[in-house]
Design an enzyme around this catalytic site. Sequence first.
Site, PDB file in Angstrom:
ATOM      1  N   SER A 152       0.816  -1.212   0.000  1.00  0.00           N
ATOM      2  CA  SER A 152       0.000   0.000   0.000  1.00  0.00           C
ATOM      3  C   SER A 152       0.852   1.265   0.000  1.00  0.00           C
ATOM      4  O   SER A 152       0.330   2.369  -0.183  1.00  0.00           O
ATOM      5  CB  SER A 152      -0.930  -0.013   1.220  1.00  0.00           C
ATOM      6  OG  SER A 152      -0.160  -0.124   2.407  1.00  0.00           O
ATOM      7  N   GLU A 197     -13.871  -8.651   2.673  1.00  0.00           N
ATOM      8  CA  GLU A 197     -13.957  -9.851   3.509  1.00  0.00           C
ATOM      9  C   GLU A 197     -14.562  -9.533   4.877  1.00  0.00           C
ATOM     10  O   GLU A 197     -15.228 -10.380   5.466  1.00  0.00           O
ATOM     11  CB  GLU A 197     -12.540 -10.431   3.662  1.00  0.00           C
ATOM     12  CG  GLU A 197     -12.446 -11.702   4.465  1.00  0.00           C
ATOM     13  CD  GLU A 197     -11.041 -12.303   4.433  1.00  0.00           C
ATOM     14  OE1 GLU A 197     -10.138 -11.676   3.843  1.00  0.00           O
ATOM     15  OE2 GLU A 197     -10.866 -13.390   5.012  1.00  0.00           O
TER      16      GLU A 197
HETATM   17  C1  BEZ Z   1       0.948  -3.650   2.819  1.00  0.00           C
HETATM   18  O1  BEZ Z   1       0.887  -2.465   2.505  1.00  0.00           O
HETATM   19  O2  BEZ Z   1       1.886  -4.370   2.456  1.00  0.00           O
HETATM   20  C2  BEZ Z   1      -0.144  -4.267   3.654  1.00  0.00           C
HETATM   21  C3  BEZ Z   1      -1.196  -3.478   4.087  1.00  0.00           C
HETATM   22  C4  BEZ Z   1      -2.193  -4.047   4.843  1.00  0.00           C
HETATM   23  C5  BEZ Z   1      -2.154  -5.389   5.187  1.00  0.00           C
HETATM   24  C6  BEZ Z   1      -1.103  -6.171   4.742  1.00  0.00           C
HETATM   25  C7  BEZ Z   1      -0.097  -5.607   3.979  1.00  0.00           C
END
Ligand code: BEZ
Length: 404
Positions: free
Chosen positions: A146, A211
């Site tokens: 993200s 979910e």
């Molecule tokens: C990520 O940005 O890698 C991430 C964000 C939320 C949950 C799991 C991973």
Amino acid sequence: MKIIYADYIYTPSGYIRKQAVAFSDTIKEIGPFEILESKYPDAQMIQTVPHSVLYPGFINTHVHLEFSANKTSLKYGSFMPWLDSVIVHRDDLVGCCTNAMMMEECRSMLRSGVTTFGAVSSFGNELEVCEKAPQRVVFFNELIGSVAQYADMLYGDFVERVRASLSCDKEARITPAVAIHAPYSVHPLLLHKAVGIAKQHKLVLSAHFLESQAEREWLEHGEGEFRAFFKKYFNTQTPVSNIQEFIHAFDTYPAHFVHCTHASKEELNYLASKGHSIAHCPRSNRYLGVGRLAIETLKLPFSVATDGLSSNDSLSIFDEMRAALFLHNELPIQELAIALLKSVTSDAADILKLNNGRIAVGKMADFSVVTLPESPRREEEIALWTLLHTKEVSSVFVAGQKVY
Ligand code: BEZ
Ligand code: FE2
């Protein structure tokens, strides 16, 4: 050429009695045993034991092999504490998950009659096991991330993994595919690029979607349980995407959306209008406390799938279908049993764009033989007896070869 005979054969037009199937790596002909025998006198004859039903090999469209080491590490009961426990234990669980462990899980799927599975891979670690597994594998290279700052690096790694799965030996029966982790965990920059790759190479595309209620609250309002999670792990308070933006990213290419337990009727109808499908994982949904997907009102095709051992207790597709019978306890049980078997055969094959999942001329010769404890008294109940009495199948064929 081989000819297999069973008391019943599950075909697209229902169960047929006292017929046989002639096949090599694909299905050549279906008809009375004597006729096929005289037509193909050199064929190898395979007589199944009494009370057997010949099914197309079952298809588990959504599994995460890399979490096969989880037994008690992850917290079940509610989505956010579970996700938090995934973050805490992920490196340990993935690190101690050996190829032998993952292969044993492929074999446990095989014993439940699964001849094709969709393996979601975050790191590419499972590719070797999937190449050696007896089954066909749709290998979903997963994209997650993200944080915009890391997008280029994550995308580069993803493209490498896609390339590796594209160059597998043909004998390994690997079909490369693309998975987007979830709307909250994938930056739109990455999302659009990944959908573009899937489109360009005509790869099957999948994404976890809505979910939990927490996911919905975060995507809609930047509130709820995800707020503390993102503050803690990513020092951010704003979601990278929202429900509409995420849905529309898939408007021009059909995708297999996993869970959708918190999608509204309107959202589900919109997904249906765009030709999408759903992976329904009843035990995962129950163990993570995300509620029941109302499969009876869906206007889009769905498959029943196990998800990974990160949110399940086995990868048996029969355990999963039996769980579905209980989760959807208000639906008429005979009709539900029929729908569940369709969801892991013809519907699942259509979803994964594979030429199997049906016993019909020209389809790939992937079969699972189920043996009932006695002859079914009423033919209209074969689907239910199949679900209730099958802990393991009797034999399995992939591309015409006996593999179990
Ligand atoms: C990520 O940005 O890698 C991430 C964000 C939320 C949950 C799991 C991973
Ligand atoms: Fe999943």
